[in-house]
Enzyme design. Structure first.
Site, PDB file in Angstrom:
ATOM      1  N   LYS A  90      59.693  39.316 -17.661  1.00 43.04           N
ATOM      2  CA  LYS A  90      58.249  39.522 -17.515  1.00 43.04           C
ATOM      3  C   LYS A  90      57.673  39.762 -18.904  1.00 43.04           C
ATOM      4  CE  LYS A  90      58.728  43.276 -14.990  1.00 43.04           C
ATOM      5  NZ  LYS A  90      60.182  43.337 -14.855  1.00 43.04           N
ATOM      6  N   GLU A  91      56.526  39.180 -19.185  1.00 42.47           N
ATOM      7  CA  GLU A  91      55.886  39.465 -20.469  1.00 42.47           C
ATOM      8  C   GLU A  91      55.536  40.952 -20.524  1.00 42.47           C
ATOM      9  OE1 GLU A  91      52.739  36.688 -21.374  1.00 42.47           O
ATOM     10  OE2 GLU A  91      53.995  35.019 -20.740  1.00 42.47           O
TER      11      GLU A  91
ATOM     12  N   GLY B 272      47.541  36.453 -12.446  1.00 43.87           N
ATOM     13  CA  GLY B 272      47.254  35.443 -13.463  1.00 43.87           C
ATOM     14  C   GLY B 272      48.521  35.170 -14.255  1.00 43.87           C
TER      15      GLY B 272
ATOM     16  N   CYS C  20      52.681  31.734 -15.410  1.00 41.23           N
ATOM     17  CA  CYS C  20      53.713  31.249 -14.489  1.00 41.23           C
ATOM     18  C   CYS C  20      53.391  31.290 -13.003  1.00 41.23           C
ATOM     19  CB  CYS C  20      55.024  31.942 -14.789  1.00 41.23           C
ATOM     20  SG  CYS C  20      55.647  31.382 -16.378  1.00 41.23           S
TER      21      CYS C  20
ATOM     22  N   THR D 242      61.163  26.599 -16.742  1.00 44.02           N
ATOM     23  CA  THR D 242      61.066  26.514 -15.284  1.00 44.02           C
ATOM     24  C   THR D 242      60.800  25.061 -14.893  1.00 44.02           C
ATOM     25  OG1 THR D 242      60.204  28.749 -15.204  1.00 44.02           O
ATOM     26  CG2 THR D 242      59.773  27.361 -13.279  1.00 44.02           C
TER      27      THR D 242
HETATM   28  N1  LIG Z   1      56.133  33.112 -20.376  1.00 48.19           N
HETATM   29  C1  LIG Z   1      56.985  33.707 -19.543  1.00 48.19           C
HETATM   30  O1  LIG Z   1      56.935  34.910 -19.323  1.00 48.19           O
HETATM   31  C2  LIG Z   1      58.038  32.917 -18.845  1.00 48.19           C
HETATM   32  C3  LIG Z   1      58.083  31.533 -18.930  1.00 48.19           C
HETATM   33  N2  LIG Z   1      59.059  30.821 -18.275  1.00 48.19           N
HETATM   34  C4  LIG Z   1      59.130  29.377 -18.441  1.00 48.19           C
HETATM   35  O2  LIG Z   1      59.668  29.096 -19.729  1.00 48.19           O
HETATM   36  C5  LIG Z   1      59.077  27.913 -20.277  1.00 48.19           C
HETATM   37  C6  LIG Z   1      58.440  28.222 -21.621  1.00 48.19           C
HETATM   38  O3  LIG Z   1      57.372  29.116 -21.416  1.00 48.19           O
HETATM   39  P1  LIG Z   1      56.693  29.909 -22.632  1.00 48.19           P
HETATM   40  O4  LIG Z   1      57.742  30.460 -23.511  1.00 48.19           O
HETATM   41  O5  LIG Z   1      55.697  30.809 -22.030  1.00 48.19           O
HETATM   42  O6  LIG Z   1      55.964  28.702 -23.392  1.00 48.19           O
HETATM   43  P2  LIG Z   1      55.194  28.709 -24.787  1.00 48.19           P
HETATM   44  O7  LIG Z   1      54.070  27.766 -24.640  1.00 48.19           O
HETATM   45  O8  LIG Z   1      54.927  30.121 -25.213  1.00 48.19           O
HETATM   46  O9  LIG Z   1      56.261  28.112 -25.823  1.00 48.19           O
HETATM   47  C7  LIG Z   1      56.728  26.803 -25.786  1.00 48.19           C
HETATM   48  C8  LIG Z   1      57.122  26.395 -27.215  1.00 48.19           C
HETATM   49  O10 LIG Z   1      57.782  25.144 -27.178  1.00 48.19           O
HETATM   50  C9  LIG Z   1      57.434  24.422 -28.363  1.00 48.19           C
HETATM   51  N3  LIG Z   1      57.741  23.004 -28.194  1.00 48.19           N
HETATM   52  C10 LIG Z   1      57.111  22.075 -27.438  1.00 48.19           C
HETATM   53  N4  LIG Z   1      57.718  20.876 -27.582  1.00 48.19           N
HETATM   54  C11 LIG Z   1      58.753  21.045 -28.423  1.00 48.19           C
HETATM   55  C12 LIG Z   1      59.757  20.184 -28.947  1.00 48.19           C
HETATM   56  N5  LIG Z   1      59.812  18.890 -28.623  1.00 48.19           N
HETATM   57  N6  LIG Z   1      60.663  20.697 -29.796  1.00 48.19           N
HETATM   58  C13 LIG Z   1      60.618  21.990 -30.142  1.00 48.19           C
HETATM   59  N7  LIG Z   1      59.696  22.866 -29.672  1.00 48.19           N
HETATM   60  C14 LIG Z   1      58.776  22.398 -28.824  1.00 48.19           C
HETATM   61  C15 LIG Z   1      55.956  24.743 -28.528  1.00 48.19           C
HETATM   62  O11 LIG Z   1      55.516  24.479 -29.841  1.00 48.19           O
HETATM   63  C16 LIG Z   1      55.936  26.236 -28.164  1.00 48.19           C
HETATM   64  O12 LIG Z   1      56.125  27.040 -29.309  1.00 48.19           O
HETATM   65  C17 LIG Z   1      58.107  27.412 -19.199  1.00 48.19           C
HETATM   66  O13 LIG Z   1      58.767  26.470 -18.403  1.00 48.19           O
HETATM   67  C18 LIG Z   1      57.797  28.659 -18.391  1.00 48.19           C
HETATM   68  O14 LIG Z   1      57.440  28.364 -17.062  1.00 48.19           O
HETATM   69  C19 LIG Z   1      60.028  31.437 -17.550  1.00 48.19           C
HETATM   70  C20 LIG Z   1      60.053  32.798 -17.436  1.00 48.19           C
HETATM   71  C21 LIG Z   1      59.073  33.652 -18.082  1.00 48.19           C
HETATM   72  O1  LIG Z   2      58.211  32.931 -14.609  1.00 46.65           O
HETATM   73  C1  LIG Z   2      57.599  33.716 -15.291  1.00 46.65           C
HETATM   74  O2  LIG Z   2      56.888  33.427 -16.239  1.00 46.65           O
HETATM   75  C2  LIG Z   2      57.612  35.168 -14.992  1.00 46.65           C
HETATM   76  O3  LIG Z   2      56.475  35.431 -14.121  1.00 46.65           O
HETATM   77  C3  LIG Z   2      56.305  36.795 -13.783  1.00 46.65           C
HETATM   78  O4  LIG Z   2      56.117  37.592 -14.958  1.00 46.65           O
HETATM   79  P1  LIG Z   2      54.708  37.707 -15.726  1.00 46.65           P
HETATM   80  O5  LIG Z   2      53.822  36.572 -15.342  1.00 46.65           O
HETATM   81  O6  LIG Z   2      55.033  37.913 -17.152  1.00 46.65           O
HETATM   82  O7  LIG Z   2      54.040  39.060 -15.233  1.00 46.65           O
HETATM   83  P2  LIG Z   2      54.052  39.911 -13.866  1.00 46.65           P
HETATM   84  O8  LIG Z   2      54.310  41.312 -14.206  1.00 46.65           O
HETATM   85  O9  LIG Z   2      54.883  39.305 -12.833  1.00 46.65           O
HETATM   86  O10 LIG Z   2      52.519  39.789 -13.432  1.00 46.65           O
HETATM   87  C4  LIG Z   2      51.966  38.555 -13.028  1.00 46.65           C
HETATM   88  C5  LIG Z   2      50.582  38.793 -12.452  1.00 46.65           C
HETATM   89  O11 LIG Z   2      50.652  39.469 -11.198  1.00 46.65           O
HETATM   90  C6  LIG Z   2      49.789  40.588 -11.189  1.00 46.65           C
HETATM   91  N1  LIG Z   2      50.367  41.646 -10.324  1.00 46.65           N
HETATM   92  C7  LIG Z   2      51.657  42.034 -10.487  1.00 46.65           C
HETATM   93  C8  LIG Z   2      52.203  42.997  -9.664  1.00 46.65           C
HETATM   94  C9  LIG Z   2      51.427  43.581  -8.640  1.00 46.65           C
HETATM   95  O12 LIG Z   2      51.864  44.457  -7.851  1.00 46.65           O
HETATM   96  N2  LIG Z   2      50.151  43.164  -8.512  1.00 46.65           N
HETATM   97  C10 LIG Z   2      49.587  42.209  -9.315  1.00 46.65           C
HETATM   98  O13 LIG Z   2      48.398  41.858  -9.146  1.00 46.65           O
HETATM   99  C11 LIG Z   2      49.672  41.007 -12.651  1.00 46.65           C
HETATM  100  O14 LIG Z   2      48.503  41.750 -12.874  1.00 46.65           O
HETATM  101  C12 LIG Z   2      49.674  39.653 -13.338  1.00 46.65           C
HETATM  102  O15 LIG Z   2      48.376  39.103 -13.350  1.00 46.65           O
HETATM  103  C13 LIG Z   2      57.560  37.305 -13.076  1.00 46.65           C
HETATM  104  O16 LIG Z   2      57.404  38.686 -12.779  1.00 46.65           O
HETATM  105  C14 LIG Z   2      58.787  37.095 -13.937  1.00 46.65           C
HETATM  106  O17 LIG Z   2      59.957  37.496 -13.233  1.00 46.65           O
HETATM  107  C15 LIG Z   2      58.892  35.604 -14.296  1.00 46.65           C
HETATM  108  O18 LIG Z   2      59.993  35.380 -15.145  1.00 46.65           O
END
Ligand SMILES: NC(=O)C1=CN([C@@H]2O[C@H](COP(=O)(O)OP(=O)(O)OC[C@H]3O[C@@H](n4cnc5c(N)ncnc54)[C@H](O)[C@@H]3O)[C@@H](O)[C@H]2O)C=CC1
Ligand SMILES: O=C(O)[C@H]1O[C@H](OP(=O)(O)OP(=O)(O)OC[C@H]2O[C@@H](n3ccc(=O)[nH]c3=O)[C@H](O)[C@@H]2O)[C@H](O)[C@@H](O)[C@@H]1O
Length: 448
Positions: free
Chosen positions: A157-158, A263, A266, A121
């Site tokens: 979503k996680e 929380g 993201c 993102t």
């Molecule tokens: N966690 C989620 O549910 C979602 C996250 N995003 C976005 O996706 C991106 C990644 O998020 P997460 O997967 O949660 O992060 P994360 O922190 O779980 O994973 C990031 C990974 O990148 C690795 N990394 C860092 N620098 C590197 C490099 N130079 N070369 C290779 N690997 C490297 C780290 O060691 C780590 O394993 C963020 O921008 C986040 O906002 C988007 C949608 C959902």
């Molecule tokens: O950019 C991201 O990382 C992701 O962020 C969220 O996904 P995520 O954070 O995994 O989880 P959500 O299910 O969205 O919940 C986020 C927070 O909102 C809270 N929540 C959710 C829904 C609701 O009705 N009320 C509420 O308090 C949850 O308890 C949690 O703390 C978005 O839902 C995803 O589409 C997006 O890709």
């Protein structure tokens, strides 16, 4: 087709694994050697339902592999996805140092046409910075290798990541060349079988779409938390109000559940980053500033109820906490509301016994031995002065309250997610507090 996914966290690992599931050759790359060594042995760095089995299946079929060596892994690829973290900098803006480091590394090592796709993102304008970083590295090498940049934000979503990736509501791709559009269409074709739309647009719009989506969802939650708090003051029940408004298709019944504040890794950071981007460009995101403010307040709502119930005397009291992760079905503790509530209780001299089905190891990184960890949810209840439901894991939904009442010192439930029935608990002798939920008449009479 063949791709590399750089960054093997929640997004990168799910992305790489799901692409391999549909038959694409994938190498997942990370700089964390330990992570990669473990993945090679089938040990995952995160908990995500169904992921371990899918990784094992595709590794065995040799469609999915893991490496720390970006230089070798990107050779022969059609696309390289950047899926590294973009944490908030001190001023709230997205820190692009990991994304740009990967871009440089790609520029230093690519030998053939490649589509470099940003999946992290990132704010509007990042794809241009990625392009510039790669161009600089190619120039430094004295080579002229064609490439394209693209933006492909992720909406998973996680806890439901695989389902979200395999059956997306939509796939958004920002491109600026037909060649890149063709590569991205081929890659995503297997996911479009059930009519999920693949929406192509210009790159800035794709980058903005991601922030707009998260900001809209966060707004819905903060709005409902505000309504819940008002319901409480006015003697209305937000559970009823939620059903009443959610059945209007224009509003919809998703993401309108009040609670203890959003929380996760993201919503908090993306709301902050969008406010910051606007500021830097002379615009004020007034709605989002309030969304953030309401969310900060909401994290204290449960604690305030606890403090009021015990007349501010929390020292020496013991609280059972059910759920630590920021939401069910994940071990992710980033910005988990549980951390705020527990910290406040500890500051008041209270003791905390917590249980979470998967996040306790992760929680220990921030909470250490400041709290006790239960073997199961019932163990935390022994001699507890109250139960706090913090994360609505399925296993906490219908506990045996008769057993609970025998274990607890005092029969009080603070339900941060409104999953219990106030009247039912009251009948079982419990005092019940929810979020914006009407208290049963019997309880009100008893408290007066
Ligand atoms: N966690 C989620 O549910 C979602 C996250 N995003 C976005 O996706 C991106 C990644 O998020 P997460 O997967 O949660 O992060 P994360 O922190 O779980 O994973 C990031 C990974 O990148 C690795 N990394 C860092 N620098 C590197 C490099 N130079 N070369 C290779 N690997 C490297 C780290 O060691 C780590 O394993 C963020 O921008 C986040 O906002 C988007 C949608 C959902
Ligand atoms: O950019 C991201 O990382 C992701 O962020 C969220 O996904 P995520 O954070 O995994 O989880 P959500 O299910 O969205 O919940 C986020 C927070 O909102 C809270 N929540 C959710 C829904 C609701 O009705 N009320 C509420 O308090 C949850 O308890 C949690 O703390 C978005 O839902 C995803 O589409 C997006 O890709």
């Amino acid at each position: 087709m063949r791709i590399a996914v750089v960054g093997t966290g929640y997004v990168g690992l799910v992305t790489g694994t799901c692409f391999s599931e549909v038959g694409i050759d994938v190498t997942c790359i990370d700089i964390d050697t330990n992570k990669i060594e473990n993945l090679k042995k089938g040990i995952l760095p995160i908990y995500e339902p169904g992921l371990e089995e899918m990784v094992a299946r595709n590794t065995q079929k040799e469609r999915l592999s893991f490496s720390t060596d970006l230089a070798t892994s990107i050779q022969g690829c059609d696309a390289a996805f950047i899926a590294v973290g973009t944490p908030p900098g001190e001023d709230g803006s997205a820190d692009l140092k990991y994304v740009l480091a990967v871009a440089r590394s790609i520029g230093q090592n690519m030998n053939d046409y490649l589509v470099v796709v940003t999946k992290s993102t990132v704010p509007v304008g990042t794809a241009n910075k990625v392009r510039k970083a790669i161009e600089e590295e190619l120039t430094a090498r004295g080579v002229d290798i064609p490439f394209d940049v693209a933006s492909n934000p992720e909406f998973l979503k996680e806890g439901a990541a695989i389902e979200d990736f395999l059956k997306p509501d939509r796939i958004v791709v920002g491109v600026c060349s037909e060649k890149a559009e063709t590569v991205m269409t081929k890659l995503y074709k297997p996911f479009l079988m059930n009519g999920h739309p693949l929406i192509f647009m210009d790159i800035p719009s794709a980058e903005m779409t991601k922030y707009a989506a998260n900001a809209m969802l966060a707004t819905k939650i903060s709005f409902m938390n505000d309504i819940a708090n008002l319901c409480e003051i006015m003697g209305a029940d937000v559970n009823m109000v939620r059903k009443g408004i959610g059945s209007d298709a224009r509003i919809g019944n998703k993401f309108i559940y009040p609670g203890i504040g959003y929380g996760g890794s993201c919503f908090p950071k993306d709301v902050k980053a969008l406010i910051r981007t606007a500021n830097e460009n002379g615009y004020e995101m007034r709605v989002l500033k309030s969304v953030e403010e309401v969310n900060e307040n909401q994290k204290s709502v449960l604690f305030n109820k606890i403090s009021t119930h015990f007349s501010g005397n929390l020292a020496g009291k013991t609280f059972a906490v059910w759920g630590l992760s920021f939401k069910p079905k994940t071990d992710d503790m980033r910005e988990a509301p549980s951390l705020v509530i527990i910290k406040k209780l500890l500051e008041q001299g209270a003791q905390v016994k917590a249980y979470d089905p998967v996040a306790m190891e992760e929680a220990k990184h921030s909470l250490g031995d400041t709290i006790q960890y239960g073997k199961d949810e019932y163990e935390t209840l022994i001699d507890a002065d109250a139960l706090l439901l913090v994360t609505e894991w399925p296993e906490f939904r219908s506990p045996n309250f008769t057993v609970a009442s025998k274990l607890m010192k005092d029969k009080v439930v603070f339900d941060g997610r409104n999953i219990y029935d106030a009247k039912d608990l009251n009948e079982k002798g419990f005092t019940y507090y929810g979020i914006g939920v009407k208290q049963p008449v019997e309880q009100l009479n008893a408290t007066v």
